[in-house]
Design a protein around this motif. Structure first.
Motif, PDB file in Angstrom:
ATOM      1  N   GLU A  90       0.806  -1.224   0.000  1.00 19.29           N
ATOM      2  CA  GLU A  90       0.000   0.000   0.000  1.00 19.29           C
ATOM      3  C   GLU A  90       0.838   1.272   0.000  1.00 19.29           C
ATOM      4  O   GLU A  90       0.358   2.337  -0.374  1.00 19.29           O
ATOM      5  N   GLY A  91       2.082   1.196   0.445  1.00 14.85           N
ATOM      6  CA  GLY A  91       2.935   2.378   0.516  1.00 14.85           C
ATOM      7  C   GLY A  91       3.939   2.420  -0.612  1.00 14.85           C
ATOM      8  O   GLY A  91       3.959   1.567  -1.498  1.00 14.85           O
ATOM      9  N   GLY A  92       4.784   3.440  -0.584  1.00 17.86           N
ATOM     10  CA  GLY A  92       5.799   3.609  -1.611  1.00 17.86           C
ATOM     11  C   GLY A  92       7.194   3.610  -1.011  1.00 17.86           C
ATOM     12  O   GLY A  92       7.387   3.921   0.173  1.00 17.86           O
ATOM     13  N   LEU A  93       8.167   3.270  -1.833  1.00 18.01           N
ATOM     14  CA  LEU A  93       9.564   3.219  -1.401  1.00 18.01           C
ATOM     15  C   LEU A  93      10.025   4.551  -0.829  1.00 18.01           C
ATOM     16  O   LEU A  93      10.722   4.604   0.190  1.00 18.01           O
ATOM     17  N   TRP A  94       9.615   5.647  -1.467  1.00 21.45           N
ATOM     18  CA  TRP A  94      10.114   6.971  -1.098  1.00 21.45           C
ATOM     19  C   TRP A  94       9.525   7.435   0.226  1.00 21.45           C
ATOM     20  O   TRP A  94      10.230   7.962   1.086  1.00 21.45           O
ATOM     21  N   ALA A 133       3.481   9.715  -2.203  1.00 23.22           N
ATOM     22  CA  ALA A 133       2.958   9.775  -0.839  1.00 23.22           C
ATOM     23  C   ALA A 133       1.498   9.353  -0.811  1.00 23.22           C
ATOM     24  O   ALA A 133       0.700   9.748  -1.660  1.00 23.22           O
ATOM     25  N   VAL A 134       1.148   8.528   0.162  1.00 22.00           N
ATOM     26  CA  VAL A 134      -0.236   8.113   0.387  1.00 22.00           C
ATOM     27  C   VAL A 134      -0.540   8.314   1.863  1.00 22.00           C
ATOM     28  O   VAL A 134       0.363   8.464   2.691  1.00 22.00           O
ATOM     29  N   TRP A 135      -1.839   8.337   2.182  1.00 23.52           N
ATOM     30  CA  TRP A 135      -2.216   8.448   3.581  1.00 23.52           C
ATOM     31  C   TRP A 135      -1.885   7.121   4.265  1.00 23.52           C
ATOM     32  O   TRP A 135      -2.433   6.083   3.925  1.00 23.52           O
ATOM     33  N   PRO A 136      -0.979   7.116   5.226  1.00 22.18           N
ATOM     34  CA  PRO A 136      -0.505   5.843   5.785  1.00 22.18           C
ATOM     35  C   PRO A 136      -1.558   5.160   6.652  1.00 22.18           C
ATOM     36  O   PRO A 136      -2.222   5.798   7.469  1.00 22.18           O
ATOM     37  N   SER A 137      -1.669   3.874   6.468  1.00 18.22           N
ATOM     38  CA  SER A 137      -2.557   3.083   7.312  1.00 18.22           C
ATOM     39  C   SER A 137      -1.817   2.678   8.583  1.00 18.22           C
ATOM     40  O   SER A 137      -0.611   2.885   8.726  1.00 18.22           O
ATOM     41  N   GLY A 138      -2.546   2.080   9.512  1.00 19.90           N
ATOM     42  CA  GLY A 138      -1.915   1.616  10.733  1.00 19.90           C
ATOM     43  C   GLY A 138      -0.845   0.559  10.460  1.00 19.90           C
ATOM     44  O   GLY A 138       0.205   0.534  11.107  1.00 19.90           O
TER      45      GLY A 138
END
Length: 309
Positions: free
Chosen positions: A33-37, A217-222
């Protein structure tokens, strides 16, 4: 004269290997769900905060004696880790770690090519064993059409070797916390730059782990936050154990212990994801480990190859 404590060093470096191998296996979860950066930006910022806290509690100085040397070394090691963690989204940790542990081999080869350093018989044998081992671990990806993901671990090992050479040539007299801070600072900066570029020039992003490198960038989940924090804390604790291990025994012996990361990575891959290691890949890991042992114990090769995760 300091007392040599090989068993204590082995236990501490085994702890480093177990912690880092465990947390690295969860990069694939972050990649869903996230990105490397964003991962590196957040992980680096957390690690920098922890380094500052450690320096304050222990009274250690964070003064940089050679700013350009530390910056250059941090950039090279940071690039190695960008490639390493990018590969973890697509490949088993044991396979990626095997490519990274080609670093001592590359140090020998680059030392010969760039500085004309003599390579003895044992060093030449180690180079041959190491390259044969990595070909066995990477399998068809290394000798066939070669997917980008398949050769990334070796590229990471090359840049890691350059960073290790820079540590010795450019950063003499720098403290461990300074070098660690420079490393995580570079990763944080790379992460912020990557997110900025992808925000200005967005690209199509594949779903899941396939979009790890191209995702901004994404809204980070738990889940993302938990494993990113675990990565930062695990890296700090693990590297701290590794550094302490180098302090209580000889560098040659400690560098051999570091190869515990290969079986530890394979073990956690099996426990967590039911990923087995083929006999051919196992043989390759054995050859890489043997090559590292030969390099560490050869009379002319006594300098440690510092690990940073």
């Amino acid at each position: 004269m300091k007392q040599d404590q090989p068993y204590a060093a082995g236990a501490m470096i085994a702890g480093y290997a177990a912690i880092v191998a465990f947390t690295d296996n969860y990069v694939r979860v972050i990649a869903e769900e996230g990105g490397l950066w964003q991962f590196h930006a957040m992980r680096g910022a957390i690690a920098l905060g922890l380094i500052g806290l450690v320096a304050w509690v222990t009274g250690q100085s964070l003064r940089v004696r050679r700013p350009w040397g530390v910056a250059g070394r941090s950039a090279i090691h940071g690039l190695a880790m960008l490639i390493y963690f990018g590969a973890l989204a697509f490949l088993p940790v044991a396979q990626v770690a095997a490519g990274l542990f080609m670093a001592p081999i590359f140090v020998l080869v680059l030392g010969r090519l760039l500085h004309g350093r003599r390579m003895g018989l044992w060093s030449v044998l180690a180079v041959g064993l190491g390259f044969a081992g990595v070909l066995l671990v990477l399998g068809p990806n290394a000798v066939g059409g070669a997917s980008v993901a398949g050769v990334l671990p070796v590229v990471a090992g090359l840049f890691y070797a350059l960073g290790n050479m820079a540590t010795r040539d450019w950063c003499e007299g720098e403290g461990a916390l300074v070098l660690l801070g420079g490393f995580f600072g570079a990763l944080c900066l790379f992460g912020c730059v990557g997110m900025g570029v992808l925000w200005l020039w967005p690209v199509d992003v594949a779903a899941g782990a396939d979009g790890f490198i191209a995702r901004g960038a994404v809204w980070p989940s738990g889940t993302f936050l938990f494993w990113t924090v675990a990565q930062a804390v695990g890296s700090m604790v693990g590297v701290g154990l590794m550094i302490r291990g180098y302090q209580v025994t000889t560098a040659a012996r400690a560098s051999v212990y570091e190869y515990a990361l290969l079986p530890a990575s394979a073990f956690w891959g099996w426990v967590l994801w039911a990923e087995g290691v083929t006999p051919v890949a196992g043989l390759g890991m054995g050859l890489i480990t043997l090559a590292g042992v030969l390099i560490a114990l050869a009379p002319q090769e006594r300098s440690p190859v510092a690990s940073l995760q």
